[in-house]
Write an enzyme that holds these catalytic residues in place. Structure first.
Site, PDB file in Angstrom:
ATOM      1  CG  HIS A 263      -5.630  -2.412   0.340  1.00  8.36           C
ATOM      2  ND1 HIS A 263      -4.821  -2.116  -0.736  1.00  8.36           N
ATOM      3  CD2 HIS A 263      -5.113  -1.726   1.398  1.00  8.36           C
ATOM      4  CE1 HIS A 263      -3.858  -1.296  -0.349  1.00  8.36           C
ATOM      5  NE2 HIS A 263      -4.014  -1.045   0.935  1.00  8.36           N
TER       6      HIS A 263
ATOM      7  CG  ASP B 284      -6.774  -2.974  -3.265  1.00  7.52           C
ATOM      8  OD1 ASP B 284      -7.522  -2.205  -2.648  1.00  7.52           O
ATOM      9  OD2 ASP B 284      -5.534  -2.994  -3.107  1.00  7.52           O
TER      10      ASP B 284
ATOM     11  CB  SER C 275      -0.936  -0.061   1.203  1.00 11.16           C
ATOM     12  OG  SER C 275      -2.001   0.786   1.013  1.00 11.16           O
TER      13      SER C 275
HETATM   14  C1  LIG Z   1      -5.626   5.061   4.548  1.00  9.61           C
HETATM   15  C2  LIG Z   1      -5.202   3.913   3.697  1.00  9.61           C
HETATM   16  O1  LIG Z   1      -5.876   2.907   3.642  1.00  9.61           O
HETATM   17  N1  LIG Z   1      -4.092   4.087   2.986  1.00  9.61           N
HETATM   18  C3  LIG Z   1      -3.609   3.056   2.131  1.00  9.61           C
HETATM   19  C4  LIG Z   1      -3.030   3.672   0.911  1.00  9.61           C
HETATM   20  C5  LIG Z   1      -2.582   2.284   2.911  1.00  9.61           C
HETATM   21  O2  LIG Z   1      -1.398   2.542   2.866  1.00  9.61           O
HETATM   22  N2  LIG Z   1      -3.063   1.357   3.730  1.00  9.61           N
HETATM   23  C6  LIG Z   1      -2.248   0.641   4.671  1.00  9.61           C
HETATM   24  C7  LIG Z   1      -2.702   0.907   6.075  1.00  9.61           C
HETATM   25  C8  LIG Z   1      -2.272  -0.842   4.444  1.00  9.61           C
HETATM   26  O3  LIG Z   1      -1.346  -1.496   4.944  1.00  9.61           O
HETATM   27  O4  LIG Z   1      -3.189  -1.331   3.829  1.00  9.61           O
END
Ligand SMILES: CC(=O)N[C@@H](C)C(=O)N[C@@H](C)C(=O)O
Length: 674
Positions: A649, A617, A529
């Site tokens: 995700h 995702d 992410s």
């Molecule tokens: C707020 C959020 O979900 N941001 C994503 C881009 C992200 O980096 N999520 C992290 C917390 C993850 O590990 O999924």
């Protein structure tokens, strides 16, 4: 090598995690001793069944309301199947279970009431048709007994009118001439023609198919479910509980824009938007707002004396996970003096997680990067005696002797200090194999977390533990912007992503390499992410430094992500703009987003890249990874793409997680020529 690594992964994945604990009422035994039953729920990967299994185990704790006299398990583990939610009644006499099961191939939801050793009620909610599916998630979901134990409160999807095509057989209403037929047609459930393919906006990642929550109450005696109609359509309710005397219900309501709530078509839902605390009176039906209407609130709780509601509140929009007004950790907050005291300062355990507290009896899960979760209980000491806190272990876990870990602190060099938020330090957790000879130079995996406003705590982490057990050092960096270091640290990052966070990670790696013990020619980077965003930035900005990269659902291009993600506010805020739902993007804004994205540096990349993408995702749509994949191929950088159907995700389905891990470790070994 793969078989050996798979064996270690299998062994380490067998340490379960604690997901829940409940303390029952205090019971006085016939011999005069007082005890409470503690029920716990655990989760564990089952690699053979390709499932995460959930199981429970009960414990008995004899105590005198101040200290624990005797404790131990009162039975073995039992697997829990089909339970969406469950809750013991306040007296401990009954248990409510929201169950999903398949009957003749059709999914049905039941609300069961258990009394002592028998099931006294099983209500088929699907057949009742008062509402759609029950919400079992942490965001909205709840299952709460009324204080009188006569009613249950829960959240479900609002019943939708049946949708039909204009051409469905039997729907040619204009041709109906027979009066009986006309009556029959009127009796049919309200059906809306032409709405079959209308788009229902849902709440996004992990809440897919959840669009319009409603509060529902079951009258247990009367077998009657009622949906609370007096909540305005512009509010989506969740996280509800009963007011004292059961005269009303308190809940969190998320505000959303709705042009025509009944049509279900114009709903603009947004989880990080405004939310307030509400009270709905069950006698008169009046619904009133209890907290401000310009903030975001969550996690309301009624104090044990039923006199106060404690909840968390933060600003609307801005960075996700920013500081809230009242944070609960394993610390005591004296609500009269605001004094915060640690209860675990004498412990060498890295992470403590409070599972529940009931009449001052705390149940916690504690672990460290080299020690899987243990279950402990203890009584909250009186104010001023926190040092005397004593914990009793109900379930011990073995420390992994081959893993060493430490927390490192970093002060950014003067040129990297943030002039708006000066003087901020940050930390990292370093895992390394124990007992390596002084001359051995270990390969190092650098892993910045996602978010970016999240944190890696010093708890038991499966992948880093296995990496370490097979001979890698692992550096987990909590760069500036991570949570747990105050609001200034969080606010220092939006507008500076792709530079401040990248430089923090690089500075941490360089500092660790200077300490010795690691081979600077064998440094690789992984992340998911926003952590994937950083991994891809690092290989673009430091092309000769990293020898391989593995990224899970990485953010690649903020400008192309904003149109398809469920968190468009995130793209804007992290790129340095204020967010409003009606902002029209300008070319200059899109340019700034592009300039802060890893795709900007793709032409410099040399490290071979492994990408792991979840087909479903919604957070960082897989098109992001595909964009990078195509660019890397165009520039002849070795790239391999893993595509996980039926995964969102988190890529957390057992086969995706285990396959992803194996592919990543083998990719790193291959490209480091280990
Ligand atoms: C707020 C959020 O979900 N941001 C994503 C881009 C992200 O980096 N999520 C992290 C917390 C993850 O590990 O999924």
């Amino acid at each position: 090598i793969p078989d050996y690594i798979a064996k270690i992964y299998r062994e380490q994945s067998q340490y379960p995690s604690l997901s829940r604990a409940d303390v029952g009422p205090v019971i006085t035994s016939q011999y005069g001793g007082s005890y409470s039953n503690i029920s716990t729920e655990w989760t564990q990967q089952d690699l053979e069944r390709n499932e995460i299994v959930k199981f429970c185990r009960q414990y008995i704790v004899f105590h005198d309301n101040k200290s624990i006299v005797y404790s131990g398990p009162s039975g073995n583990c039992t697997e829990i199947k089909g339970e969406l939610l469950s809750q013991d009644s306040p007296s401990g006499e009954m248990k409510a279970v929201m169950r999903e099961c398949s009957i003749k191939g059709e999914e049905k939801q039941f609300l069961e009431i258990w009394h002592r050793n028998r099931k006294i009620k099983s209500l088929n909610l699907t057949e009742l048709k008062k509402h759609g599916k029950v919400y079992e998630d942490d965001q909205f979901g709840c299952l709460v007994w009324s204080h009188s134990e006569t009613h249950l409160l829960y959240v479900a999807e609002k019943k939708r009118p049946k949708a039909e095509s204009y051409f469905q057989s039997g729907s040619e209403s204009t041709l109906l001439v027979d009066e009986d037929e006309v009556m029959k047609s009127a009796k049919k459930e309200d059906s809306v023609k032409g709405d079959q393919f209308v788009y229902y906006e849902d709440w996004g990642e992990t809440l897919v198919t959840k669009a319009t929550p409603v509060l529902c109450i079951l009258d247990i005696e009367g077998n009657n479910v009622s949906v609370l109609e007096s909540i305005p359509d512009s509010i989506s309710p969740g996280q509800a509980f009963w007011a004292p005397n059961d005269t009303g219900v308190v809940f969190v309501g998320w505000w959303h824009d709705t042009a025509d709530a009944n049509s279900f078509t114009m709903l603009c839902v947004f989880l990080y938007a405004r939310s307030s605390l509400f009270y709905v009176d069950l006698t008169g039906g009046k619904c009133e707002r209890l907290s401000s209407d310009s903030a975001a609130v969550c996690s309301p709780r009624l104090s044990p004396d039923l006199c106060r509601i404690v909840y968390l509140e933060c600003e609307v929009y801005g960075p996700h996970q920013q500081c809230n007004k009242l944070c609960m950790d394993l610390i005591v907050v004296d609500t009269s003096t605001d004094q915060v005291t640690s209860l675990t300062s004498k412990s060498n355990m890295g992470s403590w997680c409070l599972l529940t507290i009931h009449r001052d009896l705390m149940v916690v899960s504690c672990s460290s990067p080299n020690c899987p979760p243990s279950l402990r209980v203890g009584f909250l000491p009186v104010s001023g005696s926190e040092d005397e806190m004593s914990w009793v272990t109900l379930e011990e876990a073995q420390t992994q002797p081959e893993i060493d870990w430490q927390i490192l602190s970093f002060t950014p060099p003067p040129e990297e200090d943030n002039s708006q938020y000066p003087g901020l330090d940050y930390e990292a957790i370093l895992l390394k194999p124990k007992d390596v000879t002084e001359k051995t130079k270990l390969p190092l995996i650098v892993n910045p977390h996602g978010g970016p406003h999240s944190v890696i705590v010093a708890e038991w982490l499966l992948s880093p533990a296995v990496f370490c057990s097979v001979g890698f050092g692992v550096l987990l960096v909590n760069y500036r912007g991570s949570i747990g270091y105050g609001q200034d640290s969080i606010l220092s990052l939006p507008g500076n992503v792709g530079t401040q966070d990248v430089k923090d990670v690089q500075f941490a790696v360089e500092s660790v390499l200077k300490q010795g013990g690691f081979d600077r020619e064998k440094v690789v980077v992984t992340g998911g992410s926003h952590g994937g965003f950083l991994a891809c930035h690092l290989i673009g900005q430091y092309p000769d430094f990293y020898k391989a990269c593995a990224a899970r659902n990485p953010v690649i291009n903020l400008a192309s992500m904003i149109g398809s993600t469920d968190i468009p506010d995130w793209c804007m805020v992290e790129a340095g703009f204020d967010y409003k739902t009606n902002t029209l993007l300008s070319p200059a804004m899109l340019e700034q987003m592009l300039n802060k994205s890893p795709i900007k540096h793709v032409t410099q990349v040399k490290a071979p890249v492994l990408l792991a993408l979840g087909e479903d995702d919604r957070r960082v749509p897989n098109k992001q990874g595909l964009e990078y994949y195509k660019s890397l191929k165009a520039f002849n950088v070795p790239v391999r793409l893993l595509w996980y159907p039926d995964n969102n995700h988190s890529l957390s389905k057992v086969d995706a997680e285990s396959d992803g891990f194996m592919n990543i470790v083998l990719w790193l070994i291959q490209h480091l020529s280990l």
